[in-house]
Design an enzyme around this catalytic site. Sequence first.
Site, PDB file in Angstrom:
ATOM      1  N   HIS A   7       0.825  -1.213   0.000  1.00  0.00           N
ATOM      2  CA  HIS A   7       0.000   0.000   0.000  1.00  0.00           C
ATOM      3  C   HIS A   7       0.858   1.262   0.000  1.00  0.00           C
ATOM      4  O   HIS A   7       1.608   1.492   0.941  1.00  0.00           O
ATOM      5  CB  HIS A   7      -0.900  -0.026   1.240  1.00  0.00           C
ATOM      6  CG  HIS A   7      -1.862   1.102   1.332  1.00  0.00           C
ATOM      7  ND1 HIS A   7      -1.926   1.930   2.421  1.00  0.00           N
ATOM      8  CD2 HIS A   7      -2.811   1.540   0.462  1.00  0.00           C
ATOM      9  CE1 HIS A   7      -2.875   2.829   2.235  1.00  0.00           C
ATOM     10  NE2 HIS A   7      -3.426   2.612   1.057  1.00  0.00           N
ATOM     11  N   GLU A  34       0.321  -0.623  -4.643  1.00  0.00           N
ATOM     12  CA  GLU A  34      -0.694   0.393  -4.877  1.00  0.00           C
ATOM     13  C   GLU A  34      -0.047   1.757  -4.772  1.00  0.00           C
ATOM     14  O   GLU A  34       0.887   1.942  -3.980  1.00  0.00           O
ATOM     15  CB  GLU A  34      -1.804   0.261  -3.810  1.00  0.00           C
ATOM     16  CG  GLU A  34      -3.010   1.154  -4.029  1.00  0.00           C
ATOM     17  CD  GLU A  34      -3.030   2.438  -3.208  1.00  0.00           C
ATOM     18  OE1 GLU A  34      -4.049   3.122  -3.241  1.00  0.00           O
ATOM     19  OE2 GLU A  34      -2.016   2.774  -2.529  1.00  0.00           O
ATOM     20  N   ASP A  36      -1.045   6.277  -5.491  1.00  0.00           N
ATOM     21  CA  ASP A  36      -2.072   7.287  -5.772  1.00  0.00           C
ATOM     22  C   ASP A  36      -1.502   8.293  -6.769  1.00  0.00           C
ATOM     23  O   ASP A  36      -0.329   8.670  -6.664  1.00  0.00           O
ATOM     24  CB  ASP A  36      -2.442   8.018  -4.481  1.00  0.00           C
ATOM     25  CG  ASP A  36      -2.794   7.065  -3.357  1.00  0.00           C
ATOM     26  OD1 ASP A  36      -3.853   6.432  -3.430  1.00  0.00           O
ATOM     27  OD2 ASP A  36      -1.978   6.940  -2.413  1.00  0.00           O
ATOM     28  N   HIS A  49      -0.742  10.961  -2.424  1.00  0.00           N
ATOM     29  CA  HIS A  49      -2.034  10.647  -1.815  1.00  0.00           C
ATOM     30  C   HIS A  49      -2.805  11.916  -1.525  1.00  0.00           C
ATOM     31  O   HIS A  49      -4.014  11.988  -1.729  1.00  0.00           O
ATOM     32  CB  HIS A  49      -1.830   9.856  -0.518  1.00  0.00           C
ATOM     33  CG  HIS A  49      -3.094   9.549   0.203  1.00  0.00           C
ATOM     34  ND1 HIS A  49      -3.671  10.434   1.095  1.00  0.00           N
ATOM     35  CD2 HIS A  49      -3.913   8.468   0.157  1.00  0.00           C
ATOM     36  CE1 HIS A  49      -4.792   9.896   1.567  1.00  0.00           C
ATOM     37  NE2 HIS A  49      -4.959   8.705   1.020  1.00  0.00           N
ATOM     38  N   GLU A 109      -4.316   4.296  -8.210  1.00  0.00           N
ATOM     39  CA  GLU A 109      -5.551   4.933  -7.736  1.00  0.00           C
ATOM     40  C   GLU A 109      -5.571   6.398  -8.157  1.00  0.00           C
ATOM     41  O   GLU A 109      -4.645   7.148  -7.842  1.00  0.00           O
ATOM     42  CB  GLU A 109      -5.653   4.814  -6.207  1.00  0.00           C
ATOM     43  CG  GLU A 109      -6.950   5.434  -5.711  1.00  0.00           C
ATOM     44  CD  GLU A 109      -7.022   5.584  -4.200  1.00  0.00           C
ATOM     45  OE1 GLU A 109      -6.235   4.937  -3.471  1.00  0.00           O
ATOM     46  OE2 GLU A 109      -7.870   6.379  -3.757  1.00  0.00           O
TER      47      GLU A 109
HETATM   48  O1  G3P Z   1      -6.532   1.880  -2.886  1.00  0.00           O
HETATM   49  C1  G3P Z   1      -6.719   1.481  -1.575  1.00  0.00           C
HETATM   50  C2  G3P Z   1      -6.489   2.614  -0.608  1.00  0.00           C
HETATM   51  O2  G3P Z   1      -5.284   3.228  -0.931  1.00  0.00           O
HETATM   52  C3  G3P Z   1      -7.606   3.616  -0.608  1.00  0.00           C
HETATM   53  O3  G3P Z   1      -7.463   4.591   0.388  1.00  0.00           O
HETATM   54  O4  G3P Z   1      -6.832   6.787   1.288  1.00  0.00           O
HETATM   55  O5  G3P Z   1      -5.159   4.948   1.266  1.00  0.00           O
HETATM   56  O6  G3P Z   1      -5.837   6.039  -0.871  1.00  0.00           O
HETATM   57  P1  G3P Z   1      -6.266   5.631   0.525  1.00  0.00           P
HETATM   58 MG    MG Z   2      -4.683   4.826  -2.243  1.00  0.00          MG
END
Ligand code: G3P
Ligand code: MG
Length: 246
Positions: A7, A34, A36, A49, A109
């Site tokens: 993450h 993952e 952002d 993020h 994301e």
């Molecule tokens: O994509 C899963 C997760 O990353 C979603 O929440 O706030 O960590 O981007 P966040």
């Molecule tokens: Mg995320």
Amino acid sequence: MRTIFAHRGVSSLAPENTLSAIKLCTDYQVRWFECDIDILQDDTIVLSHDSTLDRCTNRSGPLFELNRQDLDQIDAGSWFSDEYCGERIPTLDQLIAQMNQYQLNANIEIKSGDVSAEACRRLLAGLDRALNQLNDGREYIISSFNPMLLAEFKRLRPQAPVACLFENHTLNDDWHVIMEWTGAEYIHPQNEGLTQQQVQLFKSKGYQVNVWTVNAKDRANQLFNWGVDGIFTDFPQNFSSKYRED
Ligand code: G3P
Ligand code: MG
């Protein structure tokens, strides 16, 4: 198949959404991460993020006011530890190159929280172009909390695997309508409050289910026993190889 997604990269050991955090996946045989993404004023797409610089850099203010050349002046690592002093906010193009170099797969994301509809359109077009630079064999999933962005991206790139993100309080009876409207193949629900009944319902409709953010091993085991396909975790280094898909 059980997939462990690092993450924001291996974000417990390196600053989130940086090339260092993502490269660390290779130390732990984690093939998926993952991250952002968001867009700058000059249409450069970057990993972040937050829509401001405040939490994860040595600067403050809106991310969107930056241009590509500003990135060379911003430290995105020393907030985490001195070891990462001088780490930069990566561009999406740099990320794609690193995926090709280290044979990593990505859940990208789309954030774009504070930008105009026009900037969102440019972000989606830029993401589409960047994905064309991936080598054969590299895999990706595009996700967002915003169904309109996902539906538009699916129109641009019909072959793209797409995931709808849901927070627990937004998982209402209309979740399936949103999934069908976007054309999503994956559902990415929040871990907190997620029940076995919900997971069974998602699976009965034929969706792949990846849950965020799961840092406790007991909970990960429970979710996998319920039939969940993958988890996002800040601690991929703690999960034994038996959970890994490779
Ligand atoms: O994509 C899963 C997760 O990353 C979603 O929440 O706030 O960590 O981007 P966040
Ligand atoms: Mg995320």
